[in-house]
Design a protein around this motif. Structure first.
Motif, PDB file in Angstrom:
ATOM      1  N   GLU A 268       0.835  -1.206   0.000  1.00 33.70           N
ATOM      2  CA  GLU A 268       0.000   0.000   0.000  1.00 33.70           C
ATOM      3  C   GLU A 268       0.872   1.259   0.000  1.00 33.70           C
ATOM      4  O   GLU A 268       0.588   2.233  -0.706  1.00 33.70           O
ATOM      5  CB  GLU A 268      -0.919  -0.001   1.224  1.00 33.70           C
ATOM      6  N   ILE A 269       1.941   1.225   0.792  1.00 32.75           N
ATOM      7  CA  ILE A 269       2.828   2.388   0.875  1.00 32.75           C
ATOM      8  C   ILE A 269       3.572   2.590  -0.442  1.00 32.75           C
ATOM      9  O   ILE A 269       3.715   3.723  -0.924  1.00 32.75           O
ATOM     10  CB  ILE A 269       3.806   2.217   2.056  1.00 32.75           C
ATOM     11  N   ARG A 270       4.048   1.506  -1.041  1.00 29.63           N
ATOM     12  CA  ARG A 270       4.736   1.624  -2.342  1.00 29.63           C
ATOM     13  C   ARG A 270       3.821   2.266  -3.378  1.00 29.63           C
ATOM     14  O   ARG A 270       4.242   3.145  -4.144  1.00 29.63           O
ATOM     15  CB  ARG A 270       5.180   0.242  -2.819  1.00 29.63           C
ATOM     16  N   ASN A 271       2.576   1.818  -3.415  1.00 36.22           N
ATOM     17  CA  ASN A 271       1.624   2.365  -4.387  1.00 36.22           C
ATOM     18  C   ASN A 271       1.393   3.855  -4.151  1.00 36.22           C
ATOM     19  O   ASN A 271       1.295   4.640  -5.108  1.00 36.22           O
ATOM     20  CB  ASN A 271       0.299   1.605  -4.310  1.00 36.22           C
ATOM     21  N   SER A 272       1.318   4.250  -2.881  1.00 36.28           N
ATOM     22  CA  SER A 272       1.096   5.666  -2.565  1.00 36.28           C
ATOM     23  C   SER A 272       2.294   6.514  -2.973  1.00 36.28           C
ATOM     24  O   SER A 272       2.134   7.608  -3.535  1.00 36.28           O
ATOM     25  CB  SER A 272       0.827   5.837  -1.069  1.00 36.28           C
ATOM     26  N   LEU A 273       3.504   6.025  -2.703  1.00 44.21           N
ATOM     27  CA  LEU A 273       4.706   6.777  -3.078  1.00 44.21           C
ATOM     28  C   LEU A 273       4.821   6.912  -4.598  1.00 44.21           C
ATOM     29  O   LEU A 273       5.221   7.962  -5.113  1.00 44.21           O
ATOM     30  CB  LEU A 273       5.949   6.084  -2.512  1.00 44.21           C
ATOM     31  N   GLU A 274       4.452   5.840  -5.297  1.00 44.90           N
ATOM     32  CA  GLU A 274       4.491   5.899  -6.762  1.00 44.90           C
ATOM     33  C   GLU A 274       3.447   6.873  -7.294  1.00 44.90           C
ATOM     34  O   GLU A 274       3.724   7.664  -8.210  1.00 44.90           O
ATOM     35  CB  GLU A 274       4.251   4.500  -7.333  1.00 44.90           C
ATOM     36  N   LYS A 275       2.258   6.842  -6.712  1.00 41.33           N
ATOM     37  CA  LYS A 275       1.189   7.748  -7.139  1.00 41.33           C
ATOM     38  C   LYS A 275       1.579   9.204  -6.909  1.00 41.33           C
ATOM     39  O   LYS A 275       1.295  10.081  -7.742  1.00 41.33           O
ATOM     40  CB  LYS A 275      -0.094   7.417  -6.376  1.00 41.33           C
ATOM     41  N   GLU A 287      12.435  -6.713  10.655  1.00 39.95           N
ATOM     42  CA  GLU A 287      11.950  -7.192  11.948  1.00 39.95           C
ATOM     43  C   GLU A 287      11.222  -6.106  12.724  1.00 39.95           C
ATOM     44  O   GLU A 287      10.270  -6.376  13.453  1.00 39.95           O
ATOM     45  CB  GLU A 287      13.115  -7.730  12.785  1.00 39.95           C
ATOM     46  N   GLN A 288      11.667  -4.862  12.579  1.00 39.74           N
ATOM     47  CA  GLN A 288      11.063  -3.777  13.346  1.00 39.74           C
ATOM     48  C   GLN A 288       9.691  -3.382  12.819  1.00 39.74           C
ATOM     49  O   GLN A 288       8.847  -2.921  13.573  1.00 39.74           O
ATOM     50  CB  GLN A 288      11.980  -2.555  13.338  1.00 39.74           C
ATOM     51  N   GLY A 289       9.485  -3.527  11.531  1.00 35.83           N
ATOM     52  CA  GLY A 289       8.217  -3.115  10.936  1.00 35.83           C
ATOM     53  C   GLY A 289       8.390  -2.844   9.457  1.00 35.83           C
ATOM     54  O   GLY A 289       8.896  -3.689   8.714  1.00 35.83           O
ATOM     55  N   ILE A 290       8.003  -1.643   9.026  1.00 33.14           N
ATOM     56  CA  ILE A 290       8.099  -1.253   7.621  1.00 33.14           C
ATOM     57  C   ILE A 290       8.871   0.058   7.544  1.00 33.14           C
ATOM     58  O   ILE A 290       8.512   1.040   8.204  1.00 33.14           O
ATOM     59  CB  ILE A 290       6.704  -1.072   7.000  1.00 33.14           C
ATOM     60  N   THR A 291       9.919   0.064   6.735  1.00 31.18           N
ATOM     61  CA  THR A 291      10.781   1.237   6.626  1.00 31.18           C
ATOM     62  C   THR A 291      10.621   1.897   5.262  1.00 31.18           C
ATOM     63  O   THR A 291      10.708   1.228   4.227  1.00 31.18           O
ATOM     64  CB  THR A 291      12.251   0.855   6.848  1.00 31.18           C
ATOM     65  N   ILE A 292      10.385   3.210   5.299  1.00 30.26           N
ATOM     66  CA  ILE A 292      10.375   4.035   4.089  1.00 30.26           C
ATOM     67  C   ILE A 292      11.718   4.752   4.037  1.00 30.26           C
ATOM     68  O   ILE A 292      12.029   5.560   4.918  1.00 30.26           O
ATOM     69  CB  ILE A 292       9.236   5.071   4.122  1.00 30.26           C
ATOM     70  N   ALA A 293      12.522   4.436   3.033  1.00 33.18           N
ATOM     71  CA  ALA A 293      13.825   5.088   2.872  1.00 33.18           C
ATOM     72  C   ALA A 293      13.708   6.165   1.807  1.00 33.18           C
ATOM     73  O   ALA A 293      13.325   5.884   0.668  1.00 33.18           O
ATOM     74  CB  ALA A 293      14.883   4.064   2.484  1.00 33.18           C
ATOM     75  N   LEU A 294      14.020   7.392   2.191  1.00 35.85           N
ATOM     76  CA  LEU A 294      14.057   8.511   1.246  1.00 35.85           C
ATOM     77  C   LEU A 294      15.520   8.775   0.915  1.00 35.85           C
ATOM     78  O   LEU A 294      16.233   9.444   1.662  1.00 35.85           O
ATOM     79  CB  LEU A 294      13.396   9.749   1.849  1.00 35.85           C
ATOM     80  N   HIS A 295      15.984   8.180  -0.197  1.00 33.87           N
ATOM     81  CA  HIS A 295      17.369   8.357  -0.621  1.00 33.87           C
ATOM     82  C   HIS A 295      17.545   9.743  -1.236  1.00 33.87           C
ATOM     83  O   HIS A 295      16.632  10.303  -1.840  1.00 33.87           O
ATOM     84  CB  HIS A 295      17.749   7.292  -1.649  1.00 33.87           C
ATOM     85  N   ASN A 296      18.742  10.256  -1.058  1.00 38.67           N
ATOM     86  CA  ASN A 296      19.089  11.557  -1.633  1.00 38.67           C
ATOM     87  C   ASN A 296      18.102  12.640  -1.218  1.00 38.67           C
ATOM     88  O   ASN A 296      17.777  13.534  -1.994  1.00 38.67           O
ATOM     89  CB  ASN A 296      19.159  11.489  -3.169  1.00 38.67           C
ATOM     90  N   ILE A 297      17.601  12.524   0.026  1.00 39.63           N
ATOM     91  CA  ILE A 297      16.778  13.618   0.542  1.00 39.63           C
ATOM     92  C   ILE A 297      17.694  14.835   0.636  1.00 39.63           C
ATOM     93  O   ILE A 297      18.770  14.777   1.238  1.00 39.63           O
ATOM     94  CB  ILE A 297      16.155  13.256   1.904  1.00 39.63           C
ATOM     95  N   ARG A 298      17.331  15.907   0.006  1.00 37.99           N
ATOM     96  CA  ARG A 298      18.268  17.014  -0.196  1.00 37.99           C
ATOM     97  C   ARG A 298      18.126  18.092   0.876  1.00 37.99           C
ATOM     98  O   ARG A 298      17.032  18.585   1.137  1.00 37.99           O
ATOM     99  CB  ARG A 298      18.069  17.613  -1.586  1.00 37.99           C
ATOM    100  N   PHE A 299      19.261  18.388   1.483  1.00 39.91           N
ATOM    101  CA  PHE A 299      19.358  19.469   2.453  1.00 39.91           C
ATOM    102  C   PHE A 299      20.329  20.504   1.900  1.00 39.91           C
ATOM    103  O   PHE A 299      21.165  20.201   1.037  1.00 39.91           O
ATOM    104  CB  PHE A 299      19.870  18.954   3.803  1.00 39.91           C
ATOM    105  N   LEU A 300      20.244  21.705   2.400  1.00 37.45           N
ATOM    106  CA  LEU A 300      21.234  22.711   2.031  1.00 37.45           C
ATOM    107  C   LEU A 300      22.617  22.236   2.479  1.00 37.45           C
ATOM    108  O   LEU A 300      22.732  21.487   3.462  1.00 37.45           O
ATOM    109  CB  LEU A 300      20.886  24.054   2.672  1.00 37.45           C
ATOM    110  N   PRO A 301      23.695  22.620   1.786  1.00 34.51           N
ATOM    111  CA  PRO A 301      25.038  22.107   2.096  1.00 34.51           C
ATOM    112  C   PRO A 301      25.393  22.239   3.572  1.00 34.51           C
ATOM    113  O   PRO A 301      25.218  23.306   4.174  1.00 34.51           O
ATOM    114  CB  PRO A 301      25.949  22.984   1.223  1.00 34.51           C
ATOM    115  N   ASP A 302      25.864  21.102   4.153  1.00 31.45           N
ATOM    116  CA  ASP A 302      26.280  21.059   5.561  1.00 31.45           C
ATOM    117  C   ASP A 302      25.210  21.626   6.484  1.00 31.45           C
ATOM    118  O   ASP A 302      25.511  22.305   7.474  1.00 31.45           O
ATOM    119  CB  ASP A 302      27.596  21.821   5.762  1.00 31.45           C
ATOM    120  N   SER A 303      23.960  21.356   6.157  1.00 30.44           N
ATOM    121  CA  SER A 303      22.854  21.944   6.897  1.00 30.44           C
ATOM    122  C   SER A 303      21.792  20.886   7.153  1.00 30.44           C
ATOM    123  O   SER A 303      21.760  19.832   6.511  1.00 30.44           O
ATOM    124  CB  SER A 303      22.247  23.106   6.092  1.00 30.44           C
TER     125      SER A 303
END
Length: 403
Positions: A268-275, A287-303
């Motif tokens: 369900e989460i995959r479908n929502s992220l794709e939509k 084991e802990q549950g379900i993890t959503i990984a946001l790769h390359n989440i962009r922050f201002l440099p060194d911030s």
């Protein structure tokens, strides 16, 4: 006439006494194999360090999350496995709780509350509370049970290791009492702490003293401790003349965890992220549950501030989390391998904190439902020798916890 009145009073008194005995209860722990529970404990304490006439005072808030499973039941004894997660924040801090420690445990406990914990585990710290007598107990009646406190000094350099000592706990059954719109059996449990330690090399504790006064809410239908409140004080005296005083209150509540259909929820989460066209995202079950990984989440440099436009990713995740309101959330920040180790740790934690604050402001969770931690570059998912790899490693992971 006088005899008649006396007889009536005796009959009334006899009836009241009989009524009290009819209210007597047999208290026992009950176990169902495979059942999962989680307990959330809040500790608000004042920590005082004294040396001579000088002292330093700190206020802190600790949050314990204990997840455990009844792995097996043999007769009236349950075999439990679990993990204690500890998070903290300074009193008055408007921020979220920061992950601090994690301790696994496993033990056996019988129907009366007697526990058998292997020596390698230092948690739980208080054991064998509550401890029930074999007889039934009426309101107002008292009994005494032997429990145990455990303190871990393995990292202190004192050579003491894990120290265990008995505690004599005085109990009184108070009768039925309401807690959060439900009736429970109320029991008071109080004990004193006093223990002298053997002489140790280097800086080490000499003695520990104090007290605990607990008010327990017992579910006798299901056979478990549903909640408690506590006032406590512990004084630890060191061999250099320093005293540490821990004084405060605690409260806890146990919740039976509903089983999460992890694969279904993950899809369900995959479908929502794709939509919602959330790029560079990944969903995985662990084991802990379900993890959503946001790769390359962009922050201002060194911030720890988002690049304009990145908030839309967090907004999409917030809407997903709102569909599963009863699950707590762990937010973990990661960095690529750049800069110093301490700098990476600090930056990853701050990025997790910013993500948590955004989710709270969007109404996805309350502050007490989120814990953050920063892993720096210690858990890469790709090599750091290419920009593509570093892009994957710069990520924030949002875990929907099963228990």
């Amino acid at each position: 006439m006088k005899i008649s009145k006396i007889s009536s009073l005796l009959l009334l008194l006899t009836g009241l006494l009989a009524g009290n005995r009819l209210e007597a209860e047999v208290f026992r722990f009950q176990y169902v194999s495979g059942a999962k529970f989680r307990a959330v404990a809040q500790v608000d304490e004042t920590v005082i360090q004294r040396y001579g006439r000088q002292q330093a005072v700190q206020q802190s808030e600790l949050r314990y999350k204990i997840a455990y499973t009844i792995k097996d039941v043999r007769g009236e004894t349950g075999e439990l496995e679990g993990v204690f997660q500890i998070a903290n924040r300074s009193t008055g801090d408007a921020g979220v709780y920061q992950w601090s420690e994690e301790h696994p445990t496993a033990y056996r406990r019988n129907a009366y509350g007697e526990m058998d914990v292997p020596d390698r585990y230092s948690f739980p710290v208080v054991r064998g509370v509550p401890r029930f007598p074999e007889r039934d107990v009426a309101p107002g009646e008292t009994w005494v049970g032997v429990g145990e406190e455990v303190h871990d000094f393995r990292d202190s350099g004192s050579g003491l290791g894990v120290v265990r000592f008995p505690i004599n706990v005085a109990y009184q059954y108070l009768g039925l009492e309401e807690y959060k719109d439900k009736m429970f059996h109320a029991i008071d449990a109080t004990y004193q702490v006093y223990h002298r330690f053997p002489v140790s090399r280097g800086l080490a504790p000499e003695q520990i003293s104090g007290f605990s006064a607990q008010h327990l809410y017992w579910d006798n239908e299901k056979g478990y401790l549903a909640a408690y409140t506590e006032e406590f004080e512990l004084v630890m005296q060191l061999n250099d003349g320093t005293s540490w005083i821990f004084r405060g209150t605690a409260s806890a509540e146990v919740i039976q965890a509903e089983k999460m259909e992890k694969e279904k929820v993950a899809e369900e989460i995959r479908n929502s992220l794709e939509k919602d066209k959330v790029e560079d995202s990944e969903v995985r079950v662990d084991e802990q549950g379900i993890t959503i990984a946001l790769h390359n989440i962009r922050f201002l440099p060194d911030s720890s501030r988002f690049v304009p436009g990145e908030e839309e990713k967090i907004r999409a995740v917030a809407e997903i989390l709102k569909r599963y309101p009863d699950r707590d959330v762990l937010i973990t920040g990661h960095t690529a391998l750049a800069g110093t180790e301490s700098g990476r740790e600090r930056l990853s934690l701050e990025r997790a904190r910013v993500t948590a604050r955004a989710l709270i402001e969007l109404g996805a969770r309350r502050e007490d439902q989120i814990v953050i931690r920063g892993m720096g570059a210690r858990e890469p998912v790709a090599g750091n020798d290419t920009e593509a790899g570093r892009r994957l490693n710069r990520r924030v992971e949002i875990t929907l916890l099963e228990n």
